[in-house]
Motif scaffolding. Sequence first.
Motif, PDB file in Angstrom:
ATOM      1  N   GLN A   1     -52.183  -5.119  38.175  1.00 25.11           N
ATOM      2  CA  GLN A   1     -51.730  -5.969  39.281  1.00 25.11           C
ATOM      3  C   GLN A   1     -50.324  -6.518  39.013  1.00 25.11           C
ATOM      4  OE1 GLN A   1     -54.457  -8.967  40.836  1.00 25.11           O
ATOM      5  NE2 GLN A   1     -56.172  -7.937  39.831  1.00 25.11           N
ATOM      6  N   PHE A   2     -50.086  -6.923  37.762  1.00 16.41           N
ATOM      7  CA  PHE A   2     -48.774  -7.493  37.433  1.00 16.41           C
ATOM      8  C   PHE A   2     -47.676  -6.444  37.542  1.00 16.41           C
ATOM      9  CE2 PHE A   2     -45.458  -8.426  34.241  1.00 16.41           C
ATOM     10  CZ  PHE A   2     -44.958  -9.598  34.802  1.00 16.41           C
ATOM     11  N   LEU A   3     -47.939  -5.241  37.086  1.00  9.06           N
ATOM     12  CA  LEU A   3     -46.938  -4.187  37.168  1.00  9.06           C
ATOM     13  C   LEU A   3     -46.625  -3.848  38.630  1.00  9.06           C
ATOM     14  CD1 LEU A   3     -48.065  -1.805  34.272  1.00  9.06           C
ATOM     15  CD2 LEU A   3     -46.099  -3.351  34.311  1.00  9.06           C
ATOM     16  N   ILE A   4     -47.658  -3.846  39.477  1.00 11.62           N
ATOM     17  CA  ILE A   4     -47.434  -3.587  40.904  1.00 11.62           C
ATOM     18  C   ILE A   4     -46.589  -4.711  41.500  1.00 11.62           C
ATOM     19  CG2 ILE A   4     -48.568  -3.406  43.155  1.00 11.62           C
ATOM     20  CD1 ILE A   4     -50.936  -2.074  41.714  1.00 11.62           C
ATOM     21  N   TRP A   5     -46.949  -5.962  41.151  1.00 10.65           N
ATOM     22  CA  TRP A   5     -46.183  -7.109  41.663  1.00 10.65           C
ATOM     23  C   TRP A   5     -44.741  -7.062  41.173  1.00 10.65           C
ATOM     24  CZ3 TRP A   5     -43.459 -11.011  39.314  1.00 10.65           C
ATOM     25  CH2 TRP A   5     -43.067 -12.080  40.136  1.00 10.65           C
ATOM     26  N   LEU A   6     -44.546  -6.693  39.908  1.00  7.62           N
ATOM     27  CA  LEU A   6     -43.206  -6.638  39.331  1.00  7.62           C
ATOM     28  C   LEU A   6     -42.367  -5.560  40.014  1.00  7.62           C
ATOM     29  CD1 LEU A   6     -41.572  -7.988  37.065  1.00  7.62           C
ATOM     30  CD2 LEU A   6     -42.289  -6.129  35.550  1.00  7.62           C
ATOM     31  N   TRP A   7     -42.968  -4.427  40.313  1.00  7.12           N
ATOM     32  CA  TRP A   7     -42.249  -3.350  40.994  1.00  7.12           C
ATOM     33  C   TRP A   7     -41.851  -3.777  42.400  1.00  7.12           C
ATOM     34  CZ3 TRP A   7     -39.418   0.737  40.549  1.00  7.12           C
ATOM     35  CH2 TRP A   7     -39.270   1.619  41.605  1.00  7.12           C
ATOM     36  N   ASP A   8     -42.764  -4.443  43.092  1.00  3.66           N
ATOM     37  CA  ASP A   8     -42.442  -4.943  44.435  1.00  3.66           C
ATOM     38  C   ASP A   8     -41.358  -6.017  44.372  1.00  3.66           C
ATOM     39  OD1 ASP A   8     -44.300  -3.255  45.570  1.00  3.66           O
ATOM     40  OD2 ASP A   8     -45.906  -4.755  45.600  1.00  3.66           O
ATOM     41  N   ALA A   9     -41.429  -6.900  43.354  1.00  3.89           N
ATOM     42  CA  ALA A   9     -40.428  -7.964  43.217  1.00  3.89           C
ATOM     43  C   ALA A   9     -39.045  -7.382  42.963  1.00  3.89           C
ATOM     44  CB  ALA A   9     -40.821  -8.915  42.079  1.00  3.89           C
ATOM     45  N   ALA A  10     -38.985  -6.295  42.177  1.00  9.66           N
ATOM     46  CA  ALA A  10     -37.703  -5.653  41.910  1.00  9.66           C
ATOM     47  C   ALA A  10     -37.102  -5.065  43.183  1.00  9.66           C
ATOM     48  CB  ALA A  10     -37.878  -4.556  40.855  1.00  9.66           C
ATOM     49  N   ARG A  11     -37.943  -4.765  44.164  1.00  6.96           N
ATOM     50  CA  ARG A  11     -37.464  -4.238  45.444  1.00  6.96           C
ATOM     51  C   ARG A  11     -37.292  -5.335  46.491  1.00  6.96           C
ATOM     52  NH1 ARG A  11     -41.383   0.395  47.201  1.00  6.96           N
ATOM     53  NH2 ARG A  11     -42.921  -1.210  46.681  1.00  6.96           N
ATOM     54  N   GLY A  12     -37.456  -6.616  46.058  1.00  2.06           N
ATOM     55  CA  GLY A  12     -37.215  -7.736  46.966  1.00  2.06           C
ATOM     56  C   GLY A  12     -38.417  -8.209  47.740  1.00  2.06           C
ATOM     57  N   SER A  13     -39.614  -7.763  47.348  1.00  2.00           N
ATOM     58  CA  SER A  13     -40.838  -8.186  48.033  1.00  2.00           C
ATOM     59  C   SER A  13     -41.734  -8.933  47.061  1.00  2.00           C
ATOM     60  CB  SER A  13     -41.588  -6.972  48.597  1.00  2.00           C
ATOM     61  OG  SER A  13     -42.845  -7.364  49.116  1.00  2.00           O
ATOM     62  N   LEU A  14     -42.177 -10.128  47.465  1.00  5.65           N
ATOM     63  CA  LEU A  14     -43.084 -10.926  46.634  1.00  5.65           C
ATOM     64  C   LEU A  14     -44.471 -11.013  47.255  1.00  5.65           C
ATOM     65  CD1 LEU A  14     -40.666 -13.843  45.632  1.00  5.65           C
ATOM     66  CD2 LEU A  14     -41.336 -11.855  44.257  1.00  5.65           C
ATOM     67  N   GLY A  15     -44.772 -10.078  48.136  1.00  7.05           N
ATOM     68  CA  GLY A  15     -46.084 -10.059  48.758  1.00  7.05           C
ATOM     69  C   GLY A  15     -46.151 -10.932  49.999  1.00  7.05           C
ATOM     70  N   ASN A  16     -47.352 -11.046  50.550  1.00  9.28           N
ATOM     71  CA  ASN A  16     -47.588 -11.850  51.745  1.00  9.28           C
ATOM     72  C   ASN A  16     -48.410 -13.080  51.400  1.00  9.28           C
ATOM     73  OD1 ASN A  16     -46.260 -10.089  53.574  1.00  9.28           O
ATOM     74  ND2 ASN A  16     -48.056  -8.757  53.594  1.00  9.28           N
TER      75      ASN A  16
END
Length: 338
Positions: free
Chosen positions: A68-83
């Motif tokens: 989960q953290f790696l997925i979140w980190l990858w999204d954060a690197a692309r400018g998305s912190l989820g919903n």
Amino acid sequence: MFQLVSTIVIRRLLVAIPTLLLLSLVVFVVLRLLPVDPLAMMLPPSATAADSAALRQQMGMDKPIPVQFLIWLWDAARGSLGNSINFRQPVVGLMVTALPATIELAVVGLVLALMISIPGGVIAYVLYKRKRETAADLVVTLLQSIPSFLWSLLLILVFGVLWPVVPFSGRVGQEVTLPGITGFAMIDLLVTGQFQAWLSALSHLFLPALALALSFAPLVIRVLRSGLIDAANEPYVEVARLRGLSETRILWRHMLKNAALPTITMIGVQFGFLFGGALLVEMIFGFPGLGNLMVQAVRGNDLPLIQGISLIFCVLMLAITVVVDVLYALLNPKLRNL
């Protein structure tokens, strides 16, 4: 000078990356280990265990925490912190909307604190080893013992209830519509020429900023006073006196500049507490900033929003550290000559 500033910025950036990664990991793991179900508010009362499992799989919360953290980190690197779970909106959008209000509040609070503490520190130094020194120390100690949230309640009681001269709720009056250009109300209203609305925003900002300032200023007064006492024993002060310069000119033209160095460092270190104090102050005054958003996120177990706000607070603190280091280098002649 440009090379010195560049070196400081590069060093801080090299430290900032692992710091952000470590903080993100700690917050992410701690939030996932809490005995709460963040998806409970997204399910209707009639939801079954199968519905809960399906939603958990859809949100990616059925995977191991490291994944989960790696997925979140990858999204954060692309400018998305989820919903956001509660608001059903992107976390980045919510923070972009709320962050300018908190920065505006903290900056105005810092300006008011400096307006109080610089003359206060000079007065405390002038009273050093005099009969009124004890009274001055007592006043500063009393001010320092009152936290920002208590100052908020006292200011509301005095200036909002007993003597209602300024508003104490919200960011602007109900008749004002913010332009939404930069998100900073004081800037947007001034740029668009809405001066009456600008005064309304300033009046709404005054009491919460003053509450932060009154809790922050006493510490600055103490540090500045100590810096002036140390500067008074420096050889350049004796030389200035031998040249016939007045004590007032020596104090304001020479001693204050040197005493400002440790004071600036302290302000940078303690500025994070100003942001922390803004959390409760925003709640009390109904100020729509990042602190208020954080409280709503905690109440609703909104893990993505809590994670995003924690990250942005860390980024702000690292940015403040860089600014303080640069100011210290610009004001310190020893570093300028390196």
